[in-house]
Enzyme design. Structure first.
Site, PDB file in Angstrom:
ATOM      1  N   SER A  26       0.707  -1.375   0.050  1.00 43.20           N
ATOM      2  CA  SER A  26      -0.069  -0.144   0.063  1.00 43.20           C
ATOM      3  C   SER A  26       0.725   1.155   0.004  1.00 43.20           C
ATOM      4  CB  SER A  26      -0.941  -0.094   1.100  1.00 43.20           C
ATOM      5  OG  SER A  26      -1.720   0.943   1.311  1.00 43.20           O
ATOM      6  N   ASP A  69      -1.223   1.551  -3.649  1.00 41.13           N
ATOM      7  CA  ASP A  69      -2.062   0.393  -4.377  1.00 41.13           C
ATOM      8  C   ASP A  69      -3.564   0.838  -4.811  1.00 41.13           C
ATOM      9  OD1 ASP A  69      -3.014   0.796  -1.820  1.00 41.13           O
ATOM     10  OD2 ASP A  69      -3.335  -1.720  -1.408  1.00 41.13           O
ATOM     11  N   ASP A 107      -6.059   2.421  -3.111  1.00 36.72           N
ATOM     12  CA  ASP A 107      -7.391   2.117  -2.399  1.00 36.72           C
ATOM     13  C   ASP A 107      -7.530   3.270  -1.373  1.00 36.72           C
ATOM     14  OD1 ASP A 107      -5.406   1.619  -0.617  1.00 36.72           O
ATOM     15  OD2 ASP A 107      -6.265  -0.215   0.069  1.00 36.72           O
ATOM     16  N   ASN A 149      -7.835   8.863   6.685  1.00 32.75           N
ATOM     17  CA  ASN A 149      -6.650   8.951   5.700  1.00 32.75           C
ATOM     18  C   ASN A 149      -7.026   8.542   4.021  1.00 32.75           C
ATOM     19  OD1 ASN A 149      -7.263   6.123   5.309  1.00 32.75           O
ATOM     20  ND2 ASN A 149      -5.973   5.543   7.138  1.00 32.75           N
ATOM     21  N   ARG A 175      -2.837   4.690  20.457  1.00 30.28           N
ATOM     22  CA  ARG A 175      -3.117   3.356  20.076  1.00 30.28           C
ATOM     23  C   ARG A 175      -1.780   2.837  19.647  1.00 30.28           C
ATOM     24  NH1 ARG A 175      -4.088   3.111  14.891  1.00 30.28           N
ATOM     25  NH2 ARG A 175      -4.565   0.791  14.872  1.00 30.28           N
ATOM     26  N   SER A 181      -0.043   0.724  16.540  1.00 35.00           N
ATOM     27  CA  SER A 181      -0.417   0.705  14.988  1.00 35.00           C
ATOM     28  C   SER A 181      -0.429  -0.727  14.916  1.00 35.00           C
ATOM     29  CB  SER A 181       0.653   1.257  14.214  1.00 35.00           C
ATOM     30  OG  SER A 181       0.703   0.647  12.906  1.00 35.00           O
ATOM     31  N   GLY A 182      -1.265  -1.244  13.994  1.00 27.83           N
ATOM     32  CA  GLY A 182      -1.488  -2.546  13.629  1.00 27.83           C
ATOM     33  C   GLY A 182      -0.668  -2.891  12.540  1.00 27.83           C
ATOM     34  N   THR A 183       0.042  -1.795  11.963  1.00 25.73           N
ATOM     35  CA  THR A 183       0.894  -2.127  10.636  1.00 25.73           C
ATOM     36  C   THR A 183       2.286  -1.708  10.632  1.00 25.73           C
ATOM     37  OG1 THR A 183       0.331  -0.006   9.594  1.00 25.73           O
ATOM     38  CG2 THR A 183      -1.243  -1.587   9.177  1.00 25.73           C
ATOM     39  N   ARG A 187       0.820   5.111  18.104  1.00 30.27           N
ATOM     40  CA  ARG A 187       0.439   6.494  17.087  1.00 30.27           C
ATOM     41  C   ARG A 187      -0.356   7.276  18.303  1.00 30.27           C
ATOM     42  NH1 ARG A 187       1.238   5.246  11.977  1.00 30.27           N
ATOM     43  NH2 ARG A 187       0.501   3.343  11.416  1.00 30.27           N
TER      44      ARG A 187
END
Ligand code: NG1
Ligand code: ZN
Length: 550
Positions: free
Chosen positions: A68, A286, A288, A380, A503, A505-507, A512
């Site tokens: 991404s 990508d 999206d 985003n 929180r 980050s999940g990626t 963050r």
């Protein structure tokens, strides 16, 4: 009862060994890390995709190889379920388990366990369609994926180099082919034809931007964007920028939706392109995510993010349902995350039902499914609109009583075709925005004036272990580490219009911190002070405490 093809799996698995001491996790965006590290994961994802398809009676599963908006050396992989949606959560755990098996033997044992526990009938066919973005590491990773699919004897279709949303579209189109719910022809051409023909009907007789500047982030959006431009013809001239897909290091570099959103700036490469009064938009790597912007008469740059897109689009759909005589039976609702600008949440919740959910497209998508028409966007720029099956049925059977109602109804039906309802789709969302602007005769200025964004700042804090951070209330509050939330609350109270949350980050391996306040300097200060609290909490070395946090 068919058994696992161990003899086929073993030699191929041996070609893709997992190095010791690395831990993979299927997160909010699938597996994502340095492209060089992903070879064993890709093989195993191939096997898993085949198993998922068998479990679902041979329905086609999608696999997208992309990272991404992340830097070019990164790569990633995610699975797409038969209706074009994100992989079911339970299977995210299976993916993580398989990816982390230490050896070929362990891997085969884990697969066997999955087959037994999930009652997978191995005699069923396995069907998988896959695609990749333009990253240099893509071809080798796809080859590894293909080994996994081959080991399982899957029927495969290589969709080549295309956008994430096109792959989602293909999955749904393949699985609905020949049924009354057919989603469209199962090809990239079918996708382009579906979107562009509905677009042309919706803007017939209206004037559109001429031309619209599109920053393709030097990624796959440049390829599909070019084809879309051809399909759109004069209905929407596109000026494609940042199309250098073969230039090493160019992908997402100082351009693209994430650059614009995080730096709140125009990509430098567009400085001489975007003229006064003009609008443009940026896709991510990508395609999206979509972020819009315009240059005002004083040459000031203004960003129009996912929240602004949601506000624009939701109001338009509500207007159409009223004009079509459907307002009593078709309710429009909004789904946001905690990252939505407070200005947008206030504006929208005064008008429509708004729900806040945890970060991650699957949460937004599922919450949006509860509305007749669910509009979901992350700030985003990732988002879409989904129409429930009942709503689609109502649109198909409603009898308009006046010509005006009939026109509005047709517009709604055409919108359901322009919109890629499987997942956020930058190119489809771009058409949607242009339709609304054309209908309202809005420029960027009027659109921007719907509500005022509160100044905000998003910062990353690198910590030793981000897993100690646990949240509740749709990630708006920390429950762990204990006591930290109270300190954040205390700080936030000192800022007018202040809001901040933390929180993991999940990626990315970061925590963050988001903050907003009525005044720009205060939003920045609040963000850095909360980041300082987070840094201290994790026992960071005081000597290395980033200067801004002091
Ligand atoms: P993480 O890294 O979990 O914050 C980011 C985005 C999400 C979502 C995912 C998937 C922000 C703050 N976070 O997640 O919204 O898009 O990536 O790509 O934008
Ligand atoms: Zn993306």
């Amino acid at each position: 009862m068919a058994t696992l093809p161990v003899d086929a799996i073993k030699p191929l698995a041996d070609k893709h060994p997992k190095p010791p001491n690395v831990l993979f996790q299927y997160g909010t965006a699938g597996f994502r890390t340095l492209g060089d590290a992903l070879d064993p994961v890709m093989f195993r994802v191939g096997v898993l995709a085949a198993l998922r398809s068998k479990r679902l009676d041979g329905k086609t599963i999608g696999v997208m190889v992309t990272a991404s908006h992340n830097p070019e050396p990164d790569n990633g992989v995610k699975l797409v379920d038969p209706r074009g949606e994100m992989l079911e959560v339970l299977w995210e755990n299976h993916a993580t388990t398989l990816a982390n098996a230490a050896s070929t033997e362990d891997f085969i044992a884990a697969v066997q366990t999955l087959v037994t526990n999930s009652r997978i009938d191995l005699s069923k066919p396995a069907r998988v369609v896959y695609a990749r973005d333009t990253r240099p590491s893509g071809p080798a990773l796809v080859a590894s994926l293909e080994d996994g699919l081959k080991a399982m004897g899957a029927e495969t279709r290589n969709a080549g180099v295309t956008t994430t949303p096109v792959l989602h579209y293909l999955v749904k189109a393949i699985n609905t082919k020949g049924t009354k719910d057919s989603y469209g022809d199962d090809s990239e051409e079918g996708y382009l034809e579906k979107l562009s023909s509905a677009f042309k009907k919706l803007v017939a007789g209206k004037s559109t931007a001429s031309p619209l500047i599109v920053d393709c982030a030097n990624g796959v959006g440049a390829i599909v964007g070019k084809k879309l431009a051809e399909a759109l013809g004069s209905s929407l001239p596109l000026n494609l920028q940042n199309t250098a897909i073969d230039t090493v290091g160019a992908l997402n570099n100082a351009c693209g939706a994430d650059f614009v959103k995080t730096s709140q700036k125009l990509p430098p490469s567009l400085a001489s392109v975007l003229k006064r009064g003009e609008r443009g938009c940026s896709l991510d790597g990508d395609a999206d995510r979509l972020i819009y912007y315009y240059m005002d008469e004083r040459e000031q740059f203004h960003m129009l993010d996912g929240d602004k897109i949601a506000a624009l689009v939701a109001a338009f759909i509500v207007d159409l349902t009223k004009s079509a005589g459907l307002e009593e039976v078709v309710q429009v609702g909004i789904v946001q995350t905690a990252y939505a600008n407070g200005g947008s949440t206030k504006y929208l919740s005064e008008r429509l039902p708004v729900k806040c959910v945890s970060t991650g497209v699957k949460h937004l998508h599922h919450a949006a499914e509860r509305y007749d028409v669910g509009v979901y966007f992350e700030a985003n720029g990732h988002g879409t609109v989904i129409f429930s099956p009942e709503t689609l049925e109502k649109l198909a059977t409603h009898q308009p009583s006046t010509p005006a109602q009939s026109t509005a109804l047709n517009h709604l039906i055409n919108l359901t075709k322009v919109i890629n309802q499987t997942v956020g789709d930058a190119l489809s969302d771009m058409l949607l925005v242009e339709i609304v602007l054309a209908h309202k005769s809005y420029s960027g200025v009027e659109w921007d004036a719907l509500y005022m964004d509160l100044p905000n700042r998003l910062v990353k804090v690198v910590v030793a272990d981000r897993h100690i951070f646990k949240t509740e209330d749709a990630e708006r509050r920390l429950v762990s580490p204990p006591g930290l939330q109270a300190r954040i609350d205390e700080l936030v109270r000192r800022y007018a219009g202040g809001r901040s949350f933390v929180r993991p980050s999940g990626t990315e391996d970061v925590v963050r911190v988001y903050a907003e306040a009525t005044i720009r300097s205060q939003a920045d200060e609040l963000a850095f002070r909360v980041a300082g609290l987070v840094y201290d909490e994790t026992g960071g070395d005081p000597a290395r405490r980033p200067a801004e946090f002091l």
